[in-house]
Structure formats: structure tokens, C-alpha cells
Design a protein around this motif. Structure first.
Motif, PDB file in Angstrom:
ATOM      1  N   LEU A 164       0.757  -1.294   0.175  1.00 52.22           N
ATOM      2  CA  LEU A 164      -0.066   0.005   0.003  1.00 52.22           C
ATOM      3  C   LEU A 164       1.074   1.425   0.007  1.00 52.22           C
ATOM      4  O   LEU A 164       0.648   2.309  -0.662  1.00 52.22           O
ATOM      5  CB  LEU A 164      -0.938   0.099   1.160  1.00 52.22           C
ATOM      6  N   ARG A 167       2.638   1.751  -3.409  1.00 46.03           N
ATOM      7  CA  ARG A 167       1.536   1.779  -4.452  1.00 46.03           C
ATOM      8  C   ARG A 167       1.056   3.325  -4.345  1.00 46.03           C
ATOM      9  O   ARG A 167       0.733   3.987  -5.424  1.00 46.03           O
ATOM     10  CB  ARG A 167       0.509   0.869  -4.639  1.00 46.03           C
ATOM     11  N   PHE A 168       0.362   3.550  -3.216  1.00 43.99           N
ATOM     12  CA  PHE A 168      -0.207   4.896  -2.957  1.00 43.99           C
ATOM     13  C   PHE A 168       0.525   5.671  -2.005  1.00 43.99           C
ATOM     14  O   PHE A 168      -0.026   6.797  -1.456  1.00 43.99           O
ATOM     15  CB  PHE A 168      -1.406   4.279  -2.400  1.00 43.99           C
ATOM     16  N   ILE A 174      -5.581   8.974  -1.252  1.00 45.21           N
ATOM     17  CA  ILE A 174      -5.859   7.545  -1.831  1.00 45.21           C
ATOM     18  C   ILE A 174      -5.266   6.505  -0.835  1.00 45.21           C
ATOM     19  O   ILE A 174      -5.741   5.576  -0.637  1.00 45.21           O
ATOM     20  CB  ILE A 174      -4.994   7.547  -3.091  1.00 45.21           C
ATOM     21  N   LEU A 175      -4.202   6.920  -0.060  1.00 45.48           N
ATOM     22  CA  LEU A 175      -3.509   5.759   0.935  1.00 45.48           C
ATOM     23  C   LEU A 175      -4.661   5.678   2.052  1.00 45.48           C
ATOM     24  O   LEU A 175      -4.843   4.490   2.299  1.00 45.48           O
ATOM     25  CB  LEU A 175      -2.146   6.346   1.234  1.00 45.48           C
ATOM     26  N   ALA A 178      -7.270   3.610   0.635  1.00 42.30           N
ATOM     27  CA  ALA A 178      -7.250   2.120   0.603  1.00 42.30           C
ATOM     28  C   ALA A 178      -7.089   1.549   1.700  1.00 42.30           C
ATOM     29  O   ALA A 178      -7.504   0.279   2.127  1.00 42.30           O
ATOM     30  CB  ALA A 178      -5.867   2.027  -0.124  1.00 42.30           C
ATOM     31  N   ILE A 181     -10.527   0.969   2.897  1.00 40.73           N
ATOM     32  CA  ILE A 181     -11.152  -0.263   2.052  1.00 40.73           C
ATOM     33  C   ILE A 181     -10.639  -1.689   2.555  1.00 40.73           C
ATOM     34  O   ILE A 181     -11.470  -2.378   2.539  1.00 40.73           O
ATOM     35  CB  ILE A 181     -10.897  -0.348   0.644  1.00 40.73           C
ATOM     36  N   LEU A 182      -9.228  -1.671   2.646  1.00 37.83           N
ATOM     37  CA  LEU A 182      -8.811  -2.847   3.462  1.00 37.83           C
ATOM     38  C   LEU A 182      -9.376  -3.084   4.809  1.00 37.83           C
ATOM     39  O   LEU A 182      -9.566  -4.414   5.108  1.00 37.83           O
ATOM     40  CB  LEU A 182      -7.022  -2.583   3.447  1.00 37.83           C
TER      41      LEU A 182
END
Length: 195
Positions: A164, A167-168, A174-175, A178, A181-182
């Protein structure tokens, strides 16, 4: 002080390389050293024996000194509580050993009674205790903790966090999304106790 820390770290690496061989990388060497010391720490050390002997001696003394004349079951329960408390506080034996020794000791000391207050024999007391210990809810919690321990042991949570962040990591909003959502996905799969 820094010199001793460097020497200690070098010792960790050398001991780890003894286990894995010199072709092992740094992480494997450090992990092998910690695993070696973790297994060595599970044995009752010499400094814990006095506490263990004190707990057993106090249990024997309390068992033969009648404190509750009118209720012998409460007296035997006090013996169990005293020995378990000293074992937990002093960490004379590992916590799980102390916890798992409570049901057999409760059966042996005859502190289990039915709903009417009559003492149960060893067979019925054992069945009652183990039916409570292996209740569906307890097994759910136990299974969740087992899954959590496996995830931690193999570093799955670190891999997900690294993915994560890689990627973000450049986009904080966005992190955070994410991670949220995780959390939603994991809460549908794993019990909240394991988290």
C-alpha cells in the motif's frame, strides 16, 4: 554504549549465520538468532524457580490451614487463586501453562459445583469445565487468534503495508482510502478479536 550495541548486533548476525550458513541474508540471520533465544526463554530459568517453589509452598500451606471453616470449597478455591496469581505475577511459568493448568487443578481440588451447590465428582466436573472451555464462542476467538498469529508470523501484514505504501505512498488521500477499504474487507473476513 554505541560500541556495545554494535558488538551485540554483530554477535546476532554471527549466531544467525551459524544456523543458516553464510549464504543467508541479514534478515534470515537476525531472525534465526531471535528464534534461538525465543526457544531458550520458554524454559523456566533459574531466577524463576524460587517463585515457582514459593507458589507451590504457599498453596500447600493454605491447603492445610483452614481459613474458611464453613465453606471448604471456597477454601480450596482460595488455594487455586493464590497459586495461579503468584504464577502469573512472577511469570514463573509461561502464561499459557498457568492458564491451561487451572481446569485440571480445579477438578483435582474439587471446587466445581452444580447449580444447586453440590460438589461434582471429577468426571462431571471435567465435562462441565471442558464444555465451557470449548464453547462455540471460545473456539471462534481461538481460531481468530490463531489466524492472527499465522498472519503475523509470516509477515503478511508487513507485505500488505509495504504494497500500500509503495503503490499509494505519494497520494495521502488515496492511501487513507485504501487503508479504509482494506479495513472493511478484512472486517468481513476476520473476527474483530484477531485484529
Amino acid at each position: 554504549r554505541n560500541r556495545t550495541q554494535v558488538l551485540h548486533f554483530q554477535n546476532i548476525i554471527l549466531k544467525g549465520w551459524e544456523v543458516f550458513g553464510e549464504e543467508a541474508d541479514l534478515h534470515e540471520a537476525v531472525r534465526a538468532y531471535h528464534l534461538h533465544h525465543q526457544h531458550a526463554a520458554q524454559v523456566v530459568s533459574a531466577s524463576k524457580w524460587p517463585w515457582l517453589l514459593f507458589a507451590v509452598a504457599l498453596g500447600i500451606i493454605l491447603f492445610f490451614v483452614p481459613l474458611f471453616h464453613s465453606n471448604p470449597r471456597a477454601h480450596r478455591a482460595l488455594v487455586l487463586v493464590a497459586v495461579v496469581t503468584i504464577s502469573w505475577v512472577s511469570e514463573a511459568v509461561p502464561f499459557f501453562v498457568t492458564a491451561l493448568s487451572i481446569p485440571p487443578c480445579a477438578v483435582f481440588l474439587r471446587v466445581i459445583a452444580d447449580e444447586h451447590g453440590a460438589l461434582l465428582d471429577a468426571d462431571d466436573a471435567g465435562k462441565l469445565l471442558f464444555s465451557k472451555m470449548f464453547d462455540d464462542n471460545v473456539m471462534l476467538v481461538f481460531g481468530a487468534l490463531t489466524v492472527s498469529a499465522a498472519i503475523t508470523k509470516y509477515g503478511f501484514e508487513k507485505r500488505v503495508a509495504e504494497f500500500l505504501c509503495h503503490r499509494f505512498g505519494g497520494h495521502p488521500r488515496i492511501l487513507v482510502l485504501a487503508v479504509m477499504i482494506l479495513g472493511v474487507v478484512l472486517s468481513t473476513l476476520v473476527s474483530n478479536v484477531a485484529a
